[in-house]
Scaffold this active site. Sequence first.
Site, PDB file in Angstrom:
ATOM      1  N   ASP A  20      72.836  -7.362-118.510  1.00  0.00           N
ATOM      2  CA  ASP A  20      71.822  -6.432-118.007  1.00  0.00           C
ATOM      3  C   ASP A  20      72.556  -5.257-117.375  1.00  0.00           C
ATOM      4  O   ASP A  20      73.044  -5.357-116.239  1.00  0.00           O
ATOM      5  CB  ASP A  20      70.916  -7.106-116.956  1.00  0.00           C
ATOM      6  CG  ASP A  20      69.908  -6.097-116.390  1.00  0.00           C
ATOM      7  OD1 ASP A  20      69.040  -6.495-115.589  1.00  0.00           O
ATOM      8  OD2 ASP A  20      70.024  -4.901-116.740  1.00  0.00           O
ATOM      9  N   ASP A  92      65.123  -4.266-112.058  1.00  0.00           N
ATOM     10  CA  ASP A  92      66.508  -4.064-111.616  1.00  0.00           C
ATOM     11  C   ASP A  92      66.982  -5.152-110.665  1.00  0.00           C
ATOM     12  O   ASP A  92      67.589  -4.871-109.637  1.00  0.00           O
ATOM     13  CB  ASP A  92      66.640  -2.694-110.938  1.00  0.00           C
ATOM     14  CG  ASP A  92      66.503  -1.573-111.947  1.00  0.00           C
ATOM     15  OD1 ASP A  92      65.352  -1.276-112.322  1.00  0.00           O
ATOM     16  OD2 ASP A  92      67.541  -1.045-112.380  1.00  0.00           O
ATOM     17  N   HIS A 135      65.031  -3.149-100.877  1.00  0.00           N
ATOM     18  CA  HIS A 135      64.061  -2.834-101.937  1.00  0.00           C
ATOM     19  C   HIS A 135      63.003  -3.915-102.099  1.00  0.00           C
ATOM     20  O   HIS A 135      61.981  -3.667-102.739  1.00  0.00           O
ATOM     21  CB  HIS A 135      64.769  -2.669-103.288  1.00  0.00           C
ATOM     22  CG  HIS A 135      65.711  -1.526-103.328  1.00  0.00           C
ATOM     23  ND1 HIS A 135      65.331  -0.215-103.122  1.00  0.00           N
ATOM     24  CD2 HIS A 135      67.048  -1.495-103.513  1.00  0.00           C
ATOM     25  CE1 HIS A 135      66.387   0.576-103.208  1.00  0.00           C
ATOM     26  NE2 HIS A 135      67.445  -0.166-103.423  1.00  0.00           N
ATOM     27  N   ASP A 172      72.098   3.677 -96.785  1.00  0.00           N
ATOM     28  CA  ASP A 172      72.321   3.340 -98.201  1.00  0.00           C
ATOM     29  C   ASP A 172      71.846   4.547 -99.030  1.00  0.00           C
ATOM     30  O   ASP A 172      70.953   5.292 -98.600  1.00  0.00           O
ATOM     31  CB  ASP A 172      71.471   2.110 -98.543  1.00  0.00           C
ATOM     32  CG  ASP A 172      71.709   1.607 -99.956  1.00  0.00           C
ATOM     33  OD1 ASP A 172      72.332   0.561-100.113  1.00  0.00           O
ATOM     34  OD2 ASP A 172      71.267   2.292-100.910  1.00  0.00           O
ATOM     35  N   HIS A 174      70.170   4.588-101.716  1.00  0.00           N
ATOM     36  CA  HIS A 174      68.869   4.387-102.368  1.00  0.00           C
ATOM     37  C   HIS A 174      67.781   4.306-101.289  1.00  0.00           C
ATOM     38  O   HIS A 174      68.051   3.911-100.156  1.00  0.00           O
ATOM     39  CB  HIS A 174      68.853   3.073-103.151  1.00  0.00           C
ATOM     40  CG  HIS A 174      69.839   3.013-104.265  1.00  0.00           C
ATOM     41  ND1 HIS A 174      71.125   2.538-104.082  1.00  0.00           N
ATOM     42  CD2 HIS A 174      69.746   3.388-105.566  1.00  0.00           C
ATOM     43  CE1 HIS A 174      71.775   2.594-105.240  1.00  0.00           C
ATOM     44  NE2 HIS A 174      70.969   3.122-106.151  1.00  0.00           N
ATOM     45  N   ASP A 265      76.951   2.652-100.724  1.00  0.00           N
ATOM     46  CA  ASP A 265      76.952   3.371-102.004  1.00  0.00           C
ATOM     47  C   ASP A 265      76.727   4.868-101.761  1.00  0.00           C
ATOM     48  O   ASP A 265      76.680   5.647-102.691  1.00  0.00           O
ATOM     49  CB  ASP A 265      75.892   2.797-102.949  1.00  0.00           C
ATOM     50  CG  ASP A 265      74.580   2.489-102.244  1.00  0.00           C
ATOM     51  OD1 ASP A 265      73.755   1.774-102.846  1.00  0.00           O
ATOM     52  OD2 ASP A 265      74.378   2.957-101.111  1.00  0.00           O
ATOM     53  N   TYR A 305      79.145  -0.266-104.323  1.00  0.00           N
ATOM     54  CA  TYR A 305      79.594  -0.862-105.582  1.00  0.00           C
ATOM     55  C   TYR A 305      80.990  -0.445-106.005  1.00  0.00           C
ATOM     56  O   TYR A 305      81.508  -0.953-106.991  1.00  0.00           O
ATOM     57  CB  TYR A 305      78.560  -0.539-106.677  1.00  0.00           C
ATOM     58  CG  TYR A 305      77.204  -0.961-106.216  1.00  0.00           C
ATOM     59  CD1 TYR A 305      76.305  -0.030-105.659  1.00  0.00           C
ATOM     60  CD2 TYR A 305      76.839  -2.307-106.198  1.00  0.00           C
ATOM     61  CE1 TYR A 305      75.083  -0.426-105.145  1.00  0.00           C
ATOM     62  CE2 TYR A 305      75.616  -2.712-105.690  1.00  0.00           C
ATOM     63  CZ  TYR A 305      74.744  -1.779-105.156  1.00  0.00           C
ATOM     64  OH  TYR A 305      73.548  -2.166-104.619  1.00  0.00           O
TER      65      TYR A 305
END
Length: 667
Positions: A20, A92, A135, A172, A174, A265, A305
């Site tokens: 994935d 995701d 999330h 973060d 995101h 990230d 990451y």
Amino acid sequence: MGTALIYDEEMTRYKLLWVDPACKIEVPERLTVSHEALIKNGLADRCVSVPVREATDADILLVHSEEYLEAVKKTPYMTLEDLKEFTLQYGDVYFHPNIYHCAKLAAGAALQLVDSVMTGKVRNGMALVRPPGHHSMSSAANGFCVFNNVAIAAQYAKQKYGLKRVLIVDWDVHHGQGVQYCFEDDPSVLYFSWHRYEHQKFWPQLRESDYDSVGKEKGAGFNINVPWNKVGMKNSDYLSVFCHVLLPVAYEFCPDLVLVCAGFDSAIGDPEGEMCASPDIFAHLTHLLMNLAGGKLCAVLEGGYNLTSLPQSVCQTVQTLLGDPAPRPANLDGPCESALESLHCVRSAHRQYWSCLKHAAKLPTFEISTKRVKLAEEEERLEKGDEEKSQEEQVWPEPPKRVTPPIRAALVLPNGVACPDGCESFGASEDADPVIVNKLRENFVKDADDCHALTTLSSLISLVEKMEKNEICSGLALVCDVSMAMMCVVQHAATALSKRLLVVCVGDTAVPSDDTENGKTVLVQFSSKESEEQKCKYYIPVCLKKGCSDASGFLQAVLGLLLPLGYEYDPSLVLLVRMPDSGVCDSVWQQLTGLLQGLAQGHTLVLMQEGEKERVAPTASALLGDAAPSLGQLHSPLPEDVEVLERLRHRLQGDWKLLQTTAPETG
Ligand SMILES: COCC(O)(O)CCCCCNCCCN
Ligand SMILES: [Zn+2]
């Protein structure tokens, strides 16, 4: 009090079991490289190791629905095919036979951290966890997240410790939409997030991630989204958002606890963020939050990451939580235009909710100019084509070694004044350079035989020398004539030391204006006296209606003017001068002393009048890195003060780019 570190190898025991592309970056090594770096840098064994625990059903149900929890409970017994099937209903994210166990440990780790801080076992701490959390939603896993670790921690803290206000800072890259949904109508939880957005082009591509999502009903104003509409954001962009949005609002909100969705990230090198902020910026972001809530800060790992910048960022964060002075920020050059646009929009969207932003510039008829910007960016994107993001390897320098001087705080005190624990009493050093002593005698000591003044001044000079050599971190001197001592240090620093000096003068006094001409000294003076408008960029009089006695006006001046200017100037020494009649109260004084330690690697030299011996203990505590007491919820700054600050900022922002809060008027 110490710093907690929560980590358990068990949380490395799950991974992606099928192909994935969206999930392949979320690997167990993220945790192992971070923990190993903390060990290698000698940081892990300076922390208080706190064990993880499994979050209970009741803990998880603080945020998630029963049906979601029941569904996740079944995953350990699923076949590979069932797991794939189960995963398809979410976005995701991937499941694994052991991920439910790890998700309970991740949430439990956040709760252990809250307990350790709230019970006073430690002052602050960091939990290295996976799966991450911000999330995940009430009934859905999303973006590598199963349970919303930090949202659960916030609800848990409110319920168990009766907290009135919790601040969640999400750095973060995101948007933690799961956190936003959880608290958007809740005025007791202020959620702040910046995130890569690119006008809704970037994952998770939500309309509600934009700056105009300010919260709902009673929660209006308590949700702050800062969208990054371009990649490549740098240290200056991050610091200007902290100084001009997050910190003023956070101090006005006055949280009882600070939780950080510590995703890295947003650092350089990360494939998701594609930003350019260096890992040591997290030392400053952490430092700037450490004087809120009496220092009660819980950082919980989210994303990150790049297996090189992630551990570096984690180490920078933990080393600051441990109280080590932050490294000097590399050449800050001011926010980029896109960041300024976002800054302007966010401040404008929140001006009606926060008195510190009440005078923020309104949005101009923004639709037109935003459309213009969007079209330009759309064309740019089309030109670039959608070829695979050129993943050319980003390179950046190893973060600087942060050596803490052997002496944390040295005090020059008159006889009879006790030296607080943790500080070193610093006397006139025999090796004071006779040349310097003579110069002092000529220039400063009026009646030559005033040996007391001479001794104190030569002690000051040698203290400055030892700070320069990093043998001493910070200093405090009680002197008989503060103005004279200030002139003496300014002159010595300007001539003997080739470095930059930032002088922060609290209260009224004549200040040395000629030295500020040479660019080696910037002097910011807070007082109540209207002073003749100095044209030069290096002397900045901040005239507040009630001088330094009005906490909110003074603090807005510190956060929105002194700090950004100080970061941009990047001095090697900060001279903090407290005039006897300044009217500044202890808690504000300690906040100021604490915040200034983010500059000059913590080299702060404080000068105070001999008579102010009761000020020694609170000042020493701030110099030792203890968190300053809370100021309480701040009332509206006086309109006159805001007026003065806005005018000053507009006058100075040509020279000091970090003072900008709106995009330059585009022709
Ligand atoms: C709280 O989780 C931490 C996180 O915010 O970093 C998760 C990011 C999910 C990113 C999902 N899209 C990946 C697309 C692959 N290019
Ligand atoms: Zn992320």
